[in-house]
Design a protein around this motif. Structure first.
Motif, PDB file in Angstrom:
ATOM      1  N   LEU A  73       0.831  -1.198   0.000  1.00 31.56           N
ATOM      2  CA  LEU A  73       0.000   0.000   0.000  1.00 31.56           C
ATOM      3  C   LEU A  73       0.870   1.253   0.000  1.00 31.56           C
ATOM      4  O   LEU A  73       1.879   1.310   0.697  1.00 31.56           O
ATOM      5  CB  LEU A  73      -0.904   0.002   1.236  1.00 31.56           C
TER       6      LEU A  73
ATOM      7  N   ARG B 278      10.100   1.564  -1.160  1.00 29.83           N
ATOM      8  CA  ARG B 278      10.106   1.347   0.294  1.00 29.83           C
ATOM      9  C   ARG B 278       9.600  -0.055   0.630  1.00 29.83           C
ATOM     10  O   ARG B 278      10.205  -0.788   1.428  1.00 29.83           O
ATOM     11  CB  ARG B 278       9.230   2.415   0.979  1.00 29.83           C
ATOM     12  N   GLU B 279       8.479  -0.455  -0.012  1.00 29.48           N
ATOM     13  CA  GLU B 279       7.925  -1.799   0.247  1.00 29.48           C
ATOM     14  C   GLU B 279       8.937  -2.881  -0.140  1.00 29.48           C
ATOM     15  O   GLU B 279       9.044  -3.910   0.523  1.00 29.48           O
ATOM     16  CB  GLU B 279       6.623  -2.003  -0.527  1.00 29.48           C
TER      17      GLU B 279
ATOM     18  N   GLU C  52      11.405  -3.261   2.558  1.00 30.85           N
ATOM     19  CA  GLU C  52      10.835  -3.981   3.703  1.00 30.85           C
ATOM     20  C   GLU C  52      10.684  -5.478   3.418  1.00 30.85           C
ATOM     21  O   GLU C  52      10.986  -6.324   4.254  1.00 30.85           O
ATOM     22  CB  GLU C  52       9.451  -3.412   4.060  1.00 30.85           C
TER      23      GLU C  52
HETATM   24 MN    MN Z   1       2.906  -1.614   3.801  1.00 33.63          MN
END
Ligand code: MN
Ligand code: GTP
Ligand code: MN
Ligand code: MN
Ligand code: MN
Ligand code: MN
Length: 204
Positions: free
Chosen positions: A69, A83-84, A87
């Motif tokens: 998201l 960013r995802e 992660e």
């Molecule tokens: Mn997320």
């Protein structure tokens, strides 16, 4: 279930441009990416693997692409996707607008799913897999592990791509995969059709 099919670029099925999607008031946005590479490797020293394509086994037991998201009021779609990826893969990859493939609006959830693709070298894909299984903060939490998509169909018709496609997928990620396989020439339309026919038989 996602009612948004979005295959083949038909506008009627909910497909829209990145800009149209960003103009949507009240929409939530999710960005996911297909990472792939060519390979000379062979299975059992006889079946060409042809391409390495990465998907993931998610925490909910469904298959999907890495990503997640993004709130466009806080970061761009591509920054959010990068960013995802940090992660979920523990790998730094700066996604750009050029990697954008398609955007699909699902009216029932008001979720727009943005799909990206990036071709890499086999060496890089192996580094992604290594990082995803070791340093990624989401490993063992949101992500149970990365998986490669088998593109061949074994003798007898069921093993390989047909079995893979008969698993359960999150949202419209199965459509995203099928569309990308043909769009990027990873399998021929005929090979995909044959695999889908076998997959359908396996699900019965
Ligand atoms: Mn997320
Ligand atoms: P959190 O950090 O826990 O919020 O998860 P996330 O940001 O990583 O979100 P996630 O990857 O689960 O994606 C958000 C939503 O997008 C999901 O609830 C699904 O509805 C949808 N989704 C997830 N993966 C895919 C995918 O590969 N393709 C498509 N089209 N949709 C997906
Ligand atoms: Mn063995
Ligand atoms: Mn995530
Ligand atoms: Mn995610
Ligand atoms: Mn998260």
């Amino acid at each position: 279930m996602c009612v948004c099919v979005c295959t083949g670029g038909s506008m009627a099925s909910g497909q829209l441009s990145r800009e149209e999607a960003l103009a949507c008031v009240g929409c939530r946005h999710a960005c996911h990416i297909l990472l792939y590479a060519d390979t000379e490797a062979q299975l059992f020293e006889e079946i060409p693997i042809r391409h390495i394509i990465l998907m993931q086994m998610r925490f909910d037991g469904l298959l999907g692409f890495p990503g997640g998201l993004v709130d466009p009021s806080e970061e761009s779609l591509e920054e959010g996707l990068s960013r995802e990826l940090w992660e979920e893969l523990g790998f730094s990859l700066s996604v750009t607008v050029e990697d954008h493939v398609s955007s699909c609006h699902n009216p029932s959830s008001q979720l727009v799913t943005h799909f990206y693709a990036r071709r890499m070298e086999e060496k890089e894909i192996r580094e992604v897999e290594k990082a995803a299984a070791s340093t990624a903060t989401d490993h063992g939490h949101e992500v149970m592990g990365m998986v490669r998509v088998p593109l061949y169909t074994l003798k007898g018709g069921g093993g390989g791509l047909p079995s893979f496609l008969s698993h359960s997928f999150i949202g419209n990620s199965r459509s995203q995969l099928e569309d990308a396989l043909v769009r990027f020439g990873l399998v021929t339309p005929e090979e995909l059709q044959t695999a889908l026919t076998h997959a359908e038989q396996r699900r019965k």
